[in-house]
Design a protein around this motif. Sequence first.
Motif, PDB file in Angstrom:
ATOM      1  N   PRO A 141       3.837  14.023   1.914  1.00 47.55           N
ATOM      2  CA  PRO A 141       4.050  14.055   0.463  1.00 47.55           C
ATOM      3  C   PRO A 141       4.944  15.212   0.012  1.00 47.55           C
ATOM      4  CG  PRO A 141       1.748  13.670   0.960  1.00 47.55           C
ATOM      5  CD  PRO A 141       2.417  13.964   2.263  1.00 47.55           C
ATOM      6  N   LYS A 142       4.671  16.388   0.551  1.00 45.02           N
ATOM      7  CA  LYS A 142       5.475  17.557   0.150  1.00 45.02           C
ATOM      8  C   LYS A 142       6.941  17.361   0.508  1.00 45.02           C
ATOM      9  CE  LYS A 142       2.739  20.719   1.717  1.00 45.02           C
ATOM     10  NZ  LYS A 142       2.045  21.848   2.256  1.00 45.02           N
ATOM     11  N   VAL A 173       5.120   9.479   5.850  1.00 43.18           N
ATOM     12  CA  VAL A 173       5.852  10.391   4.975  1.00 43.18           C
ATOM     13  C   VAL A 173       4.920  11.506   4.511  1.00 43.18           C
ATOM     14  CG1 VAL A 173       7.201  10.555   2.864  1.00 43.18           C
ATOM     15  CG2 VAL A 173       7.247   8.457   4.207  1.00 43.18           C
ATOM     16  N   VAL A 226      -1.898  12.318   1.099  1.00 43.12           N
ATOM     17  CA  VAL A 226      -1.746  12.329  -0.359  1.00 43.12           C
ATOM     18  C   VAL A 226      -3.047  12.797  -1.010  1.00 43.12           C
ATOM     19  CG1 VAL A 226      -1.479  10.824  -2.386  1.00 43.12           C
ATOM     20  CG2 VAL A 226       0.091  10.616  -0.451  1.00 43.12           C
ATOM     21  N   LEU A 282       8.448  14.600   0.920  1.00 47.93           N
ATOM     22  CA  LEU A 282       9.026  13.546   0.090  1.00 47.93           C
ATOM     23  C   LEU A 282       9.571  14.122  -1.220  1.00 47.93           C
ATOM     24  CD1 LEU A 282       9.481  10.516  -0.610  1.00 47.93           C
ATOM     25  CD2 LEU A 282       7.188  10.519  -1.580  1.00 47.93           C
ATOM     26  N   LEU A 283       8.743  14.915  -1.899  1.00 46.38           N
ATOM     27  CA  LEU A 283       9.170  15.486  -3.177  1.00 46.38           C
ATOM     28  C   LEU A 283      10.379  16.403  -2.986  1.00 46.38           C
ATOM     29  CD1 LEU A 283       5.663  16.126  -4.794  1.00 46.38           C
ATOM     30  CD2 LEU A 283       7.326  14.345  -5.350  1.00 46.38           C
ATOM     31  N   LEU A 317       2.332   7.124  -6.309  1.00 48.04           N
ATOM     32  CA  LEU A 317       1.377   8.177  -6.661  1.00 48.04           C
ATOM     33  C   LEU A 317       2.015   9.558  -6.502  1.00 48.04           C
ATOM     34  CD1 LEU A 317      -1.654   7.726  -7.416  1.00 48.04           C
ATOM     35  CD2 LEU A 317      -2.199   8.487  -5.104  1.00 48.04           C
ATOM     36  N   VAL A 318       2.614   9.756  -5.343  1.00 46.87           N
ATOM     37  CA  VAL A 318       3.204  11.059  -5.043  1.00 46.87           C
ATOM     38  C   VAL A 318       4.371  11.356  -5.991  1.00 46.87           C
ATOM     39  CG1 VAL A 318       4.402  12.448  -3.306  1.00 46.87           C
ATOM     40  CG2 VAL A 318       2.537  10.933  -2.623  1.00 46.87           C
ATOM     41  N   ASP A 332       0.839  -1.203   0.000  1.00 45.78           N
ATOM     42  CA  ASP A 332       0.000   0.000   0.000  1.00 45.78           C
ATOM     43  C   ASP A 332       0.870   1.247   0.000  1.00 45.78           C
ATOM     44  OD1 ASP A 332      -2.285  -1.469   0.042  1.00 45.78           O
ATOM     45  OD2 ASP A 332      -2.463  -1.455   2.232  1.00 45.78           O
ATOM     46  N   LEU A 333       1.880   1.190   0.839  1.00 45.60           N
ATOM     47  CA  LEU A 333       2.753   2.351   0.969  1.00 45.60           C
ATOM     48  C   LEU A 333       3.529   2.599  -0.324  1.00 45.60           C
ATOM     49  CD1 LEU A 333       2.881   3.957   3.624  1.00 45.60           C
ATOM     50  CD2 LEU A 333       5.230   3.170   3.819  1.00 45.60           C
ATOM     51  N   HIS A 350      -2.400  14.902  -4.701  1.00 40.91           N
ATOM     52  CA  HIS A 350      -1.506  14.107  -5.550  1.00 40.91           C
ATOM     53  C   HIS A 350      -2.280  13.080  -6.350  1.00 40.91           C
ATOM     54  CE1 HIS A 350       2.082  15.795  -3.789  1.00 40.91           C
ATOM     55  NE2 HIS A 350       1.510  15.675  -2.618  1.00 40.91           N
ATOM     56  N   GLU A 366      -3.531  16.585  -0.281  1.00 42.53           N
ATOM     57  CA  GLU A 366      -2.629  17.473  -1.018  1.00 42.53           C
ATOM     58  C   GLU A 366      -2.819  17.365  -2.527  1.00 42.53           C
ATOM     59  OE1 GLU A 366       1.342  17.048   0.403  1.00 42.53           O
ATOM     60  OE2 GLU A 366       0.725  17.380   2.484  1.00 42.53           O
ATOM     61  N   VAL A 426       1.282   4.378  -2.668  1.00 43.70           N
ATOM     62  CA  VAL A 426       1.115   5.793  -2.310  1.00 43.70           C
ATOM     63  C   VAL A 426       2.360   6.581  -2.699  1.00 43.70           C
ATOM     64  CG1 VAL A 426       0.600   7.425  -0.480  1.00 43.70           C
ATOM     65  CG2 VAL A 426      -0.370   5.155  -0.384  1.00 43.70           C
ATOM     66  N   LEU A 427       3.510   5.997  -2.415  1.00 42.34           N
ATOM     67  CA  LEU A 427       4.766   6.671  -2.770  1.00 42.34           C
ATOM     68  C   LEU A 427       4.832   6.864  -4.290  1.00 42.34           C
ATOM     69  CD1 LEU A 427       7.294   4.802  -0.423  1.00 42.34           C
ATOM     70  CD2 LEU A 427       6.558   7.175  -0.219  1.00 42.34           C
ATOM     71  N   MET A 475      -0.620   8.588   5.689  1.00 46.57           N
ATOM     72  CA  MET A 475       0.046   9.086   4.492  1.00 46.57           C
ATOM     73  C   MET A 475      -0.922   9.132   3.304  1.00 46.57           C
ATOM     74  SD  MET A 475       3.459   7.770   2.675  1.00 46.57           S
ATOM     75  CE  MET A 475       4.018   8.614   1.207  1.00 46.57           C
ATOM     76  N   MET A 476      -1.760   8.089   3.200  1.00 48.74           N
ATOM     77  CA  MET A 476      -2.726   8.070   2.102  1.00 48.74           C
ATOM     78  C   MET A 476      -3.666   9.259   2.195  1.00 48.74           C
ATOM     79  SD  MET A 476      -3.638   4.057   2.042  1.00 48.74           S
ATOM     80  CE  MET A 476      -2.329   2.869   2.016  1.00 48.74           C
ATOM     81  N   SER A 492       3.251  12.016  -9.500  1.00 48.49           N
ATOM     82  CA  SER A 492       2.653  13.352  -9.589  1.00 48.49           C
ATOM     83  C   SER A 492       3.753  14.414  -9.575  1.00 48.49           C
ATOM     84  CB  SER A 492       1.659  13.583  -8.454  1.00 48.49           C
ATOM     85  OG  SER A 492       2.336  13.987  -7.273  1.00 48.49           O
TER      86      SER A 492
END
Lengths: 141, 520
Positions: free
Chosen positions: A124-125, A122, B317, A127-128, A21-22, A14-15, B322, B320, A18-19, B313-314, A25
């Motif tokens: 998202p911001k 994490v 995401v 992370l990027l 996805l971010v 799952d993670l 994404h 934000e 999500v990673l 985190m989801m 993007s």
Amino acid sequence: MSRAKVLTIDDDRDLVEVLRLVLESGGYEVIAAHDGATGLALAQSEKPDVILLDVMMPSATEGFHLVWKLRQIEGEYFENVPVIMLTAIHERTDLRFYPESGDGTYKAGEYLPVQDFLDKPVDPKALLERVARALSASRVK
Amino acid sequence: MLPAGEELVDRIGWLIRLRWLALVGVVCGGFFVRYALGVPVGPWPVGALVALLALYNLLLAVAVSRLRRQDRTGTAMAIVLAPVQLLKLWLSVQDLLRSLVTAAFGRRRGDLTPRGRTTLGYLLVPRELWGMEPKEHVFNAAAFAGAQITFDLFALAALLHFSGGIENPFIFFSIFHVVIASILLSREATYLETTLGFGLISAVGLGEFSGLMRHVPLGLLPEEGAYQDPVYVAVVLFVLGSTLYLTAYMATSISAGQRSFEREAWRLSDDVARKAELLEAAYARLRQAERAKSKQMRKVAHELKAPIAAVQMMLKVLLEGHAGEIPERFRDLITRAERRTRELAQLTQDLLALTRAREGAVVIEILEVNLAELTARVVADLRDTAERAGVALDAQVPGDLDPIEGDPVGLQQLVANLVGNAIRYTPRGGRVIVRLGELEGTLRLQVDDTGIGIASDDLPQIFEEFYRASNARDYASDGTGLGLAIVKAVAEQHGGSVAVTSEVGRGTRFTVTLPLRGPS
């Protein structure tokens, strides 16, 4: 200019999604592995620009061992490819790493040879930002 | 129960003091007889015998004082052994007597028969009195006492022989030996000693009567020759014998009562000791269970951490964008969900911290911690939070404090929880002061605030897990109720403590005291 390639290694699927996805993007190409061995093989075959690495439960040390193995491989790339560890372990400046089932190459008290740490969950911001920072500081190519 | 160990050694000391008294009595008696009554008593042989006895008693006194200071084996044994070796020989007489007693009472006990005794030394030692196997070099105080009484009886018989024999009224002093034996020795041994005493005095009386022994006149009686009168000898011996045996009977009966009382006391104290042991074992099991529970809780919290972080985190995401734009009416719900997930994450983190401290050093690496540096870092981290809350944050932290041994993670949590709480429960315009200092071998961390305070009813419970004071709940809805439990657990884990004073509406002061040398 081709998109930068990020390798995400985490046993939590799952993670990883999500990673992905971010990162996608954020305009990165993402490849993923769910265990250390696959991750190491992908790192060797794909030579990603950045590696996002989880400590990986339950043994909690697979991620650490992966870093040590990666740095052991001959070549400038493996010596320098930026690794971001997905853990808050760096906040514990007292913490030293003891490879439990290691080959003894790494002595106790040796710090982890990674470029950055990112705490879970994490952001998202963040992370990027961190990936971009790692890329710009990278000595690979 | 026979007196044993220390107690018996004490009583042997008493026996030695009695012997000094007897010797002084004999000497005084001798002088009295010689100078007041004009009877020509020479220094020989009574004087020589007294001197010998004094030397013997002195040796015993030295041996006993050594016994008191050292263990009852080894050196003390060596000192004791010299006079005792001689006594062994005399004891063989008792062995014979005892065989007679055994034969008379028809009680044959395995250890009373000569069967199986292979060495001469063993043959000479009446085991029940002596209690010592030839090879066994353990000091036996009862045997020691028995040997002394035996020796004393021989000494008394000798003294009597040299001072008029059966005509000497002091023959009745043998009663004392019987009484002493009944106190120190077993019933059987007491009767043996009684028989020996009576036998020895009878031997003196009959020996002198028959002419086998020389009679040494006492010089007190107006007419000499009573020792040769068969009626006199028979009467004296009968009275002496009946007196001695009756005394032995009465004294051993009293001693037996006393001993059964002592046995009961021993049994009771044994009982108490056993119960204390059980209690201790139960407490150890309880502690073990507590630790197991804590470990289980830590595992659960750990398991919860990863999925909660993933969910959080989801949600972030999503929020934000994404994963694309989200409708406004979803955004509010997702924001709430994200906040609740954050609370959940905090809860698992606190649970981990609490169990970590409770489980103690098992899972934690103890390092040198510079608490001053650590406190300064925590205060710096919280400065933004304080500013946002409109609370002045002051820190009075010295730069040069001795490092303490401890768990840096736990200690960081302790400081962060106290300072974080202080900021959190202090209204805008208030003030939080963090002080750190050394005081009498301890480190003292004091966090003062001008916050909402804690009601005195709540004070005793605020360190309990999940407890939140009512005004705290009203003031800030979130909060796990674990923060102060962690503070307490960490402080105690380091051998320290935490104290609180507060006044509602005025403020609160938390004081943590930690020993400079960590938990031993």
